[in-house]
Scaffold this active site. Structure first.
Site, short mmCIF file in Angstrom:
data_model
loop_
_atom_site.label_atom_id
_atom_site.label_comp_id
_atom_site.label_asym_id
_atom_site.label_seq_id
_atom_site.Cartn_x
_atom_site.Cartn_y
_atom_site.Cartn_z
N CYS A 79 65.22 45.39 78.44
CA CYS A 79 66.09 44.27 78.09
C CYS A 79 65.57 43.69 76.78
O CYS A 79 64.39 43.53 76.60
CB CYS A 79 66.01 43.23 79.19
SG CYS A 79 66.81 41.68 78.81
N CYS A 82 63.62 39.08 76.62
CA CYS A 82 62.30 38.44 76.60
C CYS A 82 61.35 39.27 75.75
O CYS A 82 60.63 40.12 76.27
CB CYS A 82 61.73 38.37 78.01
SG CYS A 82 62.57 37.20 79.05
N CYS A 436 67.89 25.53 65.54
CA CYS A 436 67.47 26.63 66.41
C CYS A 436 67.03 27.83 65.57
O CYS A 436 66.81 28.91 66.09
CB CYS A 436 68.58 27.01 67.38
SG CYS A 436 70.12 27.42 66.56
#
Ligand code: SAH
Length: 484
Positions: A79, A82, A436
């Protein structure tokens, strides 16, 4: 020395890129190696050689870094979500703090001494897992023809089945299993990106952590409008709704029709098929000076499927409280909150200002913002739909609008040039920038400094533990010294 593909080498990881790849050097020549942690001694296989650098694949960790930890999630490598789960949380926080620092120095042109003097310690989490209130699962089909949901394997569009993400809310697994077993039992097809056929494309889940209310939105590859029929959500049958409503907290079930071949997840139309059109959540102000202890009654928000809402509610309270504290309001100020979403920051500010104006491009978010102001009895907040870089200059030219404080919270690409230029013309006493992406933040701060502003406060907030992303809040004060 010239390196070659497939060569096996040993490197020590000395640093990481802002995307979380480890960097190891051999005689000054850098190798970028995914899945390594600063301090690892690793055996790598060279996969791509460029003139000034190469990419390697981790073969074996020979001596693990003291910062290496056992990842919680078994599929974290496949994935892309993370990137730094194998790094201890304390080290992650150091990495993020220095990422903000380095960007301000390298891109923003600020002095090292200046940043070291004003940058405050990063705000981390006590429990850095299961923090996300939102999940978006792509739905597909496995080799045996069974429906699956999970995530796209890093930078691809092939789905790896996993409904148990360790960043998400624990209910997600049950919700996804309910939907997948319904699909299997009723032969409801999953969307296939290559053919454009199949029904279920994505499932969006949101949870109000404070209220406990859950929203499920199924994105389907079918037009929901059926002339002369009330039953416009026909492709999804009653028993799915019944099964989903058994899940504790379920408050809203909707379908969104997306029939275009696109990466955009949500379609334009959303139909509520059970419950409310939105869910509620509550956000409290925290005392920044006293370790973010609770203060005040909090503000309740209604959130609809298409509106932006911060994904980490625990850290959001700290982030907004910092923005409020940096704004330094006494109750007399006129404040503009640009990129305001559903008015979260605006309504926080309204309690301490004379008047707040919010600007946001998504019309539904502005509807939510107005309703949120009304529901909370806040009368000194007004909202405008449109692009910040269009609304602000237009209002400034026509109405000569004024601001004591401007707060901006743009998406990753940062503020538009037009927006920054108008801010400089308006000359507010203070500008609070919530960001961000510290690279675009640094770029924009350089423009503001050129126009008479001074950087006063900087603080990173970890809104996205286990990932390379970092949020920051900064305060700029007008000093009238224009550079250039
Ligand atoms: N301050 C809000 C939202 C921040 S996210 C909060 O904390 O919840 C950034 C928001 O900017 C999103 O709601 C997005 O829809 C909006 N946006 C993106 N581009 C914009 C633009 N050019 N002008 C105004 N709003 C924009």
């Amino acid at each position: 020395m010239r390196y070659e593909k497939n060569q096996i080498l040993t490197v020590e990881i000395e640093d990481i890129t802002s995307e979380g790849e480890g960097i190891g050097k051999i005689e000054g020549y850098p190798f970028f190696v995914k899945d390594t942690v600063i301090g690892d001694k690793a055996e790598i296989k060279v996969v791509r050689v460029k003139k000034n650098y190469a990419y390697g694949r981790l073969e074996k960790v020979l001596v693990p870094s003291p910062f290496r930890v056992e990842p919680v999630c078994s599929v974290h490598k496949q994935c892309g979500g993370c990137q730094i789960q194998a790094m201890s949380y304390v080290r992650q926080l150091e990495f993020k703090e220095s990422k903000v620092r380095n960007n301000l120095i390298r891109i923003g042109g600020f002095g090292t001494d200046e940043i070291d003097r004003i940058q405050e310690p990063i705000v981390g989490m006590d429990e850095p897992f299961y923090y996300r209130n939102k999940a978006q699962y792509p739905v597909g089909t496995d080799k045996e023809g069974n429906p699956i949901a999970g995530f796209y394997a890093g930078r691809t569009h092939s789905i790896i089945a996993n409904t148990n993400c360790s960043l998400g809310s624990p209910e997600n697994k049950k919700i996804m299993e309910t939907i997948l077993s319904y699909m299997k039992n009723n032969r409801v097809t999953a969307y296939d990106e290559t053919t454009g056929k199949g029904l279920i494309r994505h499932v969006l889940i949101r949870k109000g952590f404070y209220s406990g209310e859950i929203m499920v939105c199924l994105v389907i590859n079918k037009s929901c409008k059926r002339k002369g029929s009330e039953n416009h959500f026909l492709p999804l049958q009653e028993n799915l709704i019944t099964a989903l409503t058994r899940i504790k907290g379920m408050a809203s079930i909707s379908v969104s029709s997306q029939t275009e071949k696109t990466n955009v997840i949500m379609g334009k139309e959303i139909y509520t098929i059970w419950g409310q059109d939105f869910i509620h959540d509550k956000i409290f102000v925290r005392n920044v000076e006293e370790g973010f202890t609770l203060q005040g009654d909090g503000i309740t928000f209604a959130i609809s499927p298409r509106s932006f809402y911060q994904v980490n509610p625990v850290q959001t309270e700290k982030l907004y409280s910092l923005a409020l504290s940096y704004a330094g309001l006494s109750g007399k100020e006129t404040v503009w909150d640009l990129y305001c979403g559903i008015g979260t920051i605006s309504l926080f500010l309204a309690g301490c200002a004379r008047q707040v104006y919010g600007v946001e491009v998504v019309p539904e978010a502005i509807e939510d913002a107005k309703e949120n102001a009304r529901q909370n009895g806040i009368r000194n907040a007004a909202f405008y739909v449109g692009k910040a870089e269009e609304v602000l200059p237009e209002k400034y030219e026509k109405e000569k609008i004024y601001a004591d404080v401007i707060v901006v919270d743009p998406p990753r690409k940062g503020c538009d040039k037009e927006c920054l230029e108008t801010m400089l013309k308006m000359k507010p006493e203070r500008i609070v920038y919530v960001s961000c992406d510290s690279a675009t933040l640094a770029r924009d701060l350089k423009v503001l400094c050129g126009g008479g502003y001074e950087l006063r406060r900087v603080r990173a907030v970890d809104m996205f533990p286990m990932t390379v992303h970092v949020e920051s809040v900064i305060l700029m004060q007008y000093c009238g010294k224009e550079k250039n």
